[in-house]
Design a protein around this motif. Structure first.
Motif, PDB file in Angstrom:
ATOM      1  N   PRO A  42       0.607  -1.265  -0.045  1.00  0.00           N
ATOM      2  CA  PRO A  42       0.063   0.042  -0.095  1.00  0.00           C
ATOM      3  C   PRO A  42       0.799   1.324   0.044  1.00  0.00           C
ATOM      4  O   PRO A  42       0.301   2.340  -0.421  1.00  0.00           O
ATOM      5  N   ASN A  80      -1.117  -1.026  -3.503  1.00  0.00           N
ATOM      6  CA  ASN A  80      -1.802  -2.299  -3.152  1.00  0.00           C
ATOM      7  C   ASN A  80      -2.305  -3.030  -4.428  1.00  0.00           C
ATOM      8  O   ASN A  80      -3.593  -3.472  -4.027  1.00  0.00           O
ATOM      9  N   THR A 421      -4.357   2.203  -3.773  1.00  0.00           N
ATOM     10  CA  THR A 421      -3.993   3.542  -2.960  1.00  0.00           C
ATOM     11  C   THR A 421      -3.326   4.252  -4.198  1.00  0.00           C
ATOM     12  O   THR A 421      -2.743   4.038  -4.923  1.00  0.00           O
ATOM     13  N   VAL A 454      -4.152   0.439   4.280  1.00  0.00           N
ATOM     14  CA  VAL A 454      -5.145   0.872   3.018  1.00  0.00           C
ATOM     15  C   VAL A 454      -6.144   1.816   3.652  1.00  0.00           C
ATOM     16  O   VAL A 454      -6.771   2.818   3.034  1.00  0.00           O
ATOM     17  N   ARG A 458      -6.631   5.495   1.942  1.00  0.00           N
ATOM     18  CA  ARG A 458      -7.900   5.645   1.314  1.00  0.00           C
ATOM     19  C   ARG A 458      -8.935   6.495   1.683  1.00  0.00           C
ATOM     20  O   ARG A 458     -10.072   6.760   1.246  1.00  0.00           O
TER      21      ARG A 458
END
Length: 462
Positions: A42, A80, A421, A454, A458
């Motif tokens: 990520p 990711n 990501t 993540v 995000r």
């Protein structure tokens, strides 16, 4: 070239980012390009984040230069995303004119000696992944040995030895995650033995890495005078390399200094880090029930040209764990030829060759997957330059992507349900890790769990 070139780079470590940097600058040569860097982690930076010891701030400073590259508008990070499962070669061909693989090397090279598979015998790369907080490895590590052997005399071997020998509190100023700190703090290790098959002049570590061993007040570095020996081949190496000369002089200085008495109360809690040369590992002792109980080495001697031969004299060392640091190995890539002997993708100046040694159109490699895991991080710049030169020479022959719109790949990943990501997401994760470290006076505390990485990355992602 009339159209804007679309290039995917698989792997956002130093090799991939250096390639993006050089390719992005190709606009000066009249080639307009958009670059997407795909990374299975990520977060970006590969080896810098997950392969460099946390007490190496100077090496980690390379991140600052890589950061400036990823800040450019023509370069995009898609993290990711795992090549081979989330996205395949045909998928990449759909969206890009050319694909560069820069996936590096993260597995341990095997060592074929009896007992190497016993419980308590570990690969250095696995240990590095643990203390660097790699999201895909266990959160725990079996640190139960009081005496440990490290096989190899490269920089990774010294990293492993130094992390094992230092106190956990010394490392608390770094970015190590809480689980790593707790694991190292509970470690009962008192002695770490590093073994090299050849002599001091043939050691592969750098002078800086070597000197760092002696910086801790809680670690005594011990070199035995009988291990300081040179032949004509060794003297040639010393005269021909300032780096070798510096390493040898440091080892000579350590070999003649007095050593402390472990029984002296003034040395209570001080650990000992032994550097042994002319010892070739021949067997890891123990059984599958008890695990490692020792290491057997054969004494070697120089043959005149810097090489060594066995003497038939063996020594058993009382150790309860063995770490092999004899090199990294790249992993094969789905749908891409791979040479299992060299651990590389067959290529010619970065152009990938198929089983018939014909060029695979639009497919390139750079970094360790191209030339093997040798050299320092900065050496990958030369690899990248050669590969980009090949790609630019092929520009007019590259098949145009069927879906060149930069948004098309994002829609594809969304449809696949891949929670990718971005570079902006890394900014959020970076700020989050720095905030975790601030109350403790640390630069950052690394987030380990992939799901948490993540989630933070995000957050608010459009």
């Amino acid at each position: 070239m009339s159209r804007r070139l679309r290039v995917a780079i698989v792997g956002a470590g130093p090799a991939g980012i250096y390639a993006a940097d050089i390719l992005d600058k190709a606009e000066k040569a009249g080639v307009e390009v958009n670059i997407d860097l795909f990374e299975r982690m990520p977060a970006p930076f590969g080896l810098i984040r997950y392969g460099v010891a946390p007490d190496h701030p100077r090496i980690k400073g390379i991140v600052n230069a890589l950061h400036k590259v990823l800040d450019r508008p023509g370069i995009r990070l898609l993290g990711n995303v795992d090549y081979g499962s989330d996205i395949k070669l045909d998928d990449l061909r759909e969206f890009y004119d050319a694909i560069i693989f820069s996936t590096g090397a993260s597995a341990d090279r095997p060592l074929d000696i009896p007992g190497i598979e016993l419980p308590g015998s570990h690969g250095a790369a696995d240990f590095v992944s643990w203390y660097d907080g790699h999201p895909d490895v266990s959160r725990t590590w079996p640190l139960t040995a009081t005496s440990v052997a490290v096989l190899g005399v490269g920089n990774v071997a010294l990293d492993v030895a130094r992390i094992l020998a230092k106190t956990a509190d010394e490392l608390l100023t770094t970015e190590i995650p809480p689980n790593v700190y707790e694991g190292l703090k509970a470690s009962p290790v008192t002695d770490v033995h590093v073994f090299g098959r050849r002599g001091p002049a043939q050691a592969k570590f750098t002078p800086m890495e070597l000197r760092e061993l002696d910086h801790s007040p809680n670690v005594e570095v011990i070199v035995h005078p009988e291990d300081i020996e040179f032949d004509e081949g060794s003297m040639t190496a010393i005269r021909g390399s300032k780096q070798v000369d510096m390493v040898v002089k440091t080892l000579q200085e350590w070999a003649i200094r007095d050593h402390s008495d472990p029984a002296d109360s003034a040395n209570a809690g001080r650990k000992r880090l032994h550097l042994h040369f002319f010892h070739s590992p021949s067997e890891v002792l123990g059984d599958h029930e008890s695990g490692v109980t020792g290491l057997r080495t054969e004494r070697t001697e120089l043959t005149g040209d810097g090489n060594v031969r066995g003497t038939g004299e063996f020594h058993d060392w009382n150790v309860q764990a063995v770490y092999r640091a004899v090199g990294y190995l790249s992993s094969n890539l789905a749908e891409i030829p791979f040479d299992n002997t060299t651990g590389t993708v067959p290529n010619q100046a970065g152009r990938v060759l198929d089983l018939d040694e014909e060029q695979m159109p639009g497919i390139y490699v750079t970094g360790w997957i191209k030339r093997g895991p040798v050299g320092l991080i900065g050496h990958t710049k030369g690899d990248a330059a050669e590969t980009i030169d090949s790609l630019l020479a092929d520009v007019e022959e590259l098949a145009e992507a069927k879906q060149p719109d930069p948004d098309a790949i994002l829609e594809f990943l969304d449809e696949r349900g891949v929670p990718f990501t971005t570079w902006e997401g890394w900014g959020r994760l970076d700020a989050h890790e720095r905030a975790l470290g601030e109350p403790q006076g640390r630069e950052r505390v690394k987030v380990v769990e992939r799901t948490e990485m993540v989630r933070v990355s995000r957050e608010h992602q459009a």
